[in-house]
Design a protein around this motif. Structure first.
Motif, PDB file in Angstrom:
ATOM      1  N   MET A  25      33.531  32.110  23.080  1.00  0.00           N
ATOM      2  CA  MET A  25      33.603  33.532  23.389  1.00  0.00           C
ATOM      3  C   MET A  25      33.999  33.470  24.827  1.00  0.00           C
ATOM      4  O   MET A  25      33.400  32.744  25.658  1.00  0.00           O
ATOM      5  N   ALA A  26      35.041  34.269  25.218  1.00  0.00           N
ATOM      6  CA  ALA A  26      35.542  34.132  26.364  1.00  0.00           C
ATOM      7  C   ALA A  26      35.285  35.724  26.774  1.00  0.00           C
ATOM      8  O   ALA A  26      35.460  36.615  26.180  1.00  0.00           O
ATOM      9  N   GLU A  27      34.710  36.034  28.006  1.00  0.00           N
ATOM     10  CA  GLU A  27      34.290  37.409  28.656  1.00  0.00           C
ATOM     11  C   GLU A  27      35.135  37.617  29.943  1.00  0.00           C
ATOM     12  O   GLU A  27      35.143  36.795  30.679  1.00  0.00           O
ATOM     13  N   LEU A  28      36.092  38.382  29.785  1.00  0.00           N
ATOM     14  CA  LEU A  28      36.876  38.517  30.969  1.00  0.00           C
ATOM     15  C   LEU A  28      37.016  39.890  31.797  1.00  0.00           C
ATOM     16  O   LEU A  28      36.601  40.836  30.734  1.00  0.00           O
ATOM     17  N   ASP A  35      33.360  51.703  26.832  1.00  0.00           N
ATOM     18  CA  ASP A  35      33.205  52.452  28.269  1.00  0.00           C
ATOM     19  C   ASP A  35      33.596  51.728  29.352  1.00  0.00           C
ATOM     20  O   ASP A  35      33.506  52.325  30.563  1.00  0.00           O
ATOM     21  N   ASN A  36      34.127  50.656  29.096  1.00  0.00           N
ATOM     22  CA  ASN A  36      34.599  49.828  30.303  1.00  0.00           C
ATOM     23  C   ASN A  36      35.699  49.168  29.793  1.00  0.00           C
ATOM     24  O   ASN A  36      35.747  47.750  29.393  1.00  0.00           O
ATOM     25  N   PRO A  37      36.694  49.475  29.500  1.00  0.00           N
ATOM     26  CA  PRO A  37      38.104  48.932  28.806  1.00  0.00           C
ATOM     27  C   PRO A  37      38.674  47.659  29.585  1.00  0.00           C
ATOM     28  O   PRO A  37      39.240  46.851  28.960  1.00  0.00           O
ATOM     29  N   ASN A  38      38.453  47.545  30.824  1.00  0.00           N
ATOM     30  CA  ASN A  38      38.893  46.333  31.429  1.00  0.00           C
ATOM     31  C   ASN A  38      37.941  45.110  31.207  1.00  0.00           C
ATOM     32  O   ASN A  38      38.321  44.055  31.653  1.00  0.00           O
ATOM     33  N   ASP A  91      44.401  48.053  37.296  1.00  0.00           N
ATOM     34  CA  ASP A  91      45.676  48.619  37.467  1.00  0.00           C
ATOM     35  C   ASP A  91      46.715  47.792  36.579  1.00  0.00           C
ATOM     36  O   ASP A  91      47.830  48.333  36.380  1.00  0.00           O
ATOM     37  N   ARG A  92      46.389  46.854  36.090  1.00  0.00           N
ATOM     38  CA  ARG A  92      47.052  45.849  35.273  1.00  0.00           C
ATOM     39  C   ARG A  92      46.819  45.590  33.998  1.00  0.00           C
ATOM     40  O   ARG A  92      47.341  44.635  33.072  1.00  0.00           O
ATOM     41  N   LEU A  93      45.721  46.444  33.408  1.00  0.00           N
ATOM     42  CA  LEU A  93      45.369  46.364  32.034  1.00  0.00           C
ATOM     43  C   LEU A  93      46.458  46.321  30.999  1.00  0.00           C
ATOM     44  O   LEU A  93      46.310  45.823  29.994  1.00  0.00           O
TER      45      LEU A  93
END
Length: 104
Positions: free
Chosen positions: A9-12, A50-53, A17-19
């Motif tokens: 599982m990768a959590e990033l 609620d936090n798309p980045n 601004d670059r999403l």
């Protein structure tokens, strides 16, 4: 391929601004990996509503050899290089599957 399936599982966290650019590169990399690599069994990416980045990627490889081969592919190296400045945080977690199913 032999050995135990590798699940990670990768959590990033992505620069907001670059999403959109990041999401396009991630989609391209996932599609190439599934099309070109026999040992890549599944790649799924989601963002927190609620936090798309904040993005989570569930990765499933046939074995450790397949995972290591994936890291050397041209499409993964392109993704890694082009997204380096977009990723503000990365955590890689080794996980054990409990129940993973998909319809054919």
């Amino acid at each position: 391929m032999s050995g135990k399936t590798v699940v990670r599982m990768a959590e990033l966290e992505i620069d907001p601004d670059r999403l959109e650019a990041y999401r396009a590169l991630l989609t391209e990399e996932i599609e190439a990996s599934l099309a070109l690599e026999e040992g890549v069994l599944s790649l799924s990416a989601v963002s927190l509503r609620d936090n798309p980045n904040r993005i989570h990627i569930l990765e499933v490889y046939a074995d450790q050899e397949a995972y290591e081969a994936h890291l050397r592919t041209a499409h993964f190296l392109k993704y890694k290089n082009e997204t380096a400045g977009m990723v503000t945080s990365l955590t890689l977690l080794e996980v054990d599957p409990i129940a993973m199913r998909a319809k054919p």
